[in-house]
Design a protein around this motif. Structure first.
Motif, PDB file in Angstrom:
ATOM      1  N   PHE A   7       0.834  -1.208   0.000  1.00 36.26           N
ATOM      2  CA  PHE A   7       0.000   0.000   0.000  1.00 36.26           C
ATOM      3  C   PHE A   7       0.867   1.256   0.000  1.00 36.26           C
ATOM      4  O   PHE A   7       0.702   2.151  -0.839  1.00 36.26           O
ATOM      5  N   GLY A   8       1.804   1.337   0.957  1.00 42.61           N
ATOM      6  CA  GLY A   8       2.658   2.514   1.054  1.00 42.61           C
ATOM      7  C   GLY A   8       3.536   2.689  -0.167  1.00 42.61           C
ATOM      8  O   GLY A   8       3.700   3.802  -0.679  1.00 42.61           O
ATOM      9  N   GLY A   9       4.082   1.593  -0.653  1.00 43.67           N
ATOM     10  CA  GLY A   9       4.973   1.675  -1.808  1.00 43.67           C
ATOM     11  C   GLY A   9       4.275   2.098  -3.082  1.00 43.67           C
ATOM     12  O   GLY A   9       4.758   2.972  -3.806  1.00 43.67           O
ATOM     13  N   VAL A  10       3.131   1.505  -3.358  1.00 47.47           N
ATOM     14  CA  VAL A  10       2.406   1.852  -4.589  1.00 47.47           C
ATOM     15  C   VAL A  10       1.862   3.273  -4.502  1.00 47.47           C
ATOM     16  O   VAL A  10       2.053   4.085  -5.419  1.00 47.47           O
ATOM     17  N   LEU A  11       1.182   3.594  -3.397  1.00 48.26           N
ATOM     18  CA  LEU A  11       0.615   4.940  -3.264  1.00 48.26           C
ATOM     19  C   LEU A  11       1.710   6.006  -3.271  1.00 48.26           C
ATOM     20  O   LEU A  11       1.580   7.032  -3.950  1.00 48.26           O
ATOM     21  N   GLY A  12       2.792   5.755  -2.562  1.00 49.38           N
ATOM     22  CA  GLY A  12       3.885   6.722  -2.526  1.00 49.38           C
ATOM     23  C   GLY A  12       4.531   6.931  -3.878  1.00 49.38           C
ATOM     24  O   GLY A  12       4.821   8.058  -4.278  1.00 49.38           O
ATOM     25  N   SER A  13       4.734   5.844  -4.613  1.00 51.10           N
ATOM     26  CA  SER A  13       5.376   5.985  -5.929  1.00 51.10           C
ATOM     27  C   SER A  13       4.477   6.719  -6.920  1.00 51.10           C
ATOM     28  O   SER A  13       4.964   7.425  -7.796  1.00 51.10           O
ATOM     29  N   GLU A  41       0.458  11.313  -0.326  1.00 48.16           N
ATOM     30  CA  GLU A  41       1.744  10.703  -0.005  1.00 48.16           C
ATOM     31  C   GLU A  41       1.906  10.492   1.494  1.00 48.16           C
ATOM     32  O   GLU A  41       2.578   9.549   1.926  1.00 48.16           O
ATOM     33  N   ARG A  42       1.285  11.337   2.300  1.00 42.76           N
ATOM     34  CA  ARG A  42       1.421  11.203   3.754  1.00 42.76           C
ATOM     35  C   ARG A  42       0.985   9.828   4.264  1.00 42.76           C
ATOM     36  O   ARG A  42       1.725   9.183   5.019  1.00 42.76           O
ATOM     37  N   PRO A  43      -0.206   9.319   3.884  1.00 41.36           N
ATOM     38  CA  PRO A  43      -0.552   7.970   4.363  1.00 41.36           C
ATOM     39  C   PRO A  43       0.399   6.900   3.835  1.00 41.36           C
ATOM     40  O   PRO A  43       0.650   5.893   4.506  1.00 41.36           O
ATOM     41  N   ALA A  44       0.950   7.103   2.660  1.00 44.33           N
ATOM     42  CA  ALA A  44       1.919   6.154   2.112  1.00 44.33           C
ATOM     43  C   ALA A  44       3.176   6.134   2.972  1.00 44.33           C
ATOM     44  O   ALA A  44       3.713   5.065   3.293  1.00 44.33           O
TER      45      ALA A  44
END
Length: 128
Positions: free
Chosen positions: A52-58, A69-72
Motif C-alpha cells: 500500500f505505502g509503496g504503490v501509493l507513494g510511488s 503521499e502522507r498515508p503512504a
C-alpha cells in the motif's frame, strides 16, 4: 511533470517502489524467520503496508500530491517498525548482525520521517 527538486522526487519514488517490491516478495514467499517471529497474519499485514505505502507513494511523489503521499509514508514507517520489532525479537546469534540490521532499519525510518516532515504542511506542490 515531476515536482522540483526532481532528483529528490525521483529518489523518493524509487524508495517507495522498493517498499512495494519488498511487500510483493513477502506476499509471494513469506520469510520463514519472519513468519515464525510475527505469525502469519502479521506477516500479511506487514506485506500489505509495504505494498500500500509503496504503490501509493510511488504514484504520488512525482506529481507532488502530498496529501496522498502522507498515508503512504506512514504505512511504510509502520512496516519498517514491524520489521524492526521482528528483528529484535529473533534469537540473538551474532550481535554485530543485529546492530547492522537495526542501523539500517533506523536509517529507513529516519529517511521516511524526514519526508513526512517535509510534506506535512502542504496538500500539493506549493509551486503549482
Amino acid at each position: 511533470m515531476i515536482q522540483e527538486p526532481r532528483f529528490f522526487s525521483i529518489c523518493y519514488c524509487g524508495a517507495y517502489l522498493m517498499m512495494a517490491i519488498a511487500g510483493t516478495a513477502v506476499i509471494l514467499d513469506p520469510p520463514r524467520t519472519m513468519q515464525s517471529g510475527l505469525g502469519e497474519i502479521l506477516v500479511h499485514v506487514w506485506a500489505g503496508l509495504l505494498i500500500f505505502g509503496g504503490v501509493l507513494g510511488s504514484l504520488t511523489t512525482l506529481p507532488g500530491i502530498w496529501w496522498l503521499e502522507r498515508p503512504a509514508t506512514i504505512a511504510c514507517m509502520f512496516a519498517i517498525a514491524i520489521y524492526g520489532a521482528a528483528v529484535l525479537a529473533l534469537p540473538l546469534t551474532q550481535p554485530s548482525a543485529r546492530i547492522v540490521s537495526m542501523c539500517f532499519i533506523a536509517f529507513a525510518l529516519l529517511t521516511f520521517a524526514v519526508r513526512l516532515v517535509k510534506i506535512k504542511h502542504f496538500a500539493y506542490d506549493p509551486e503549482k
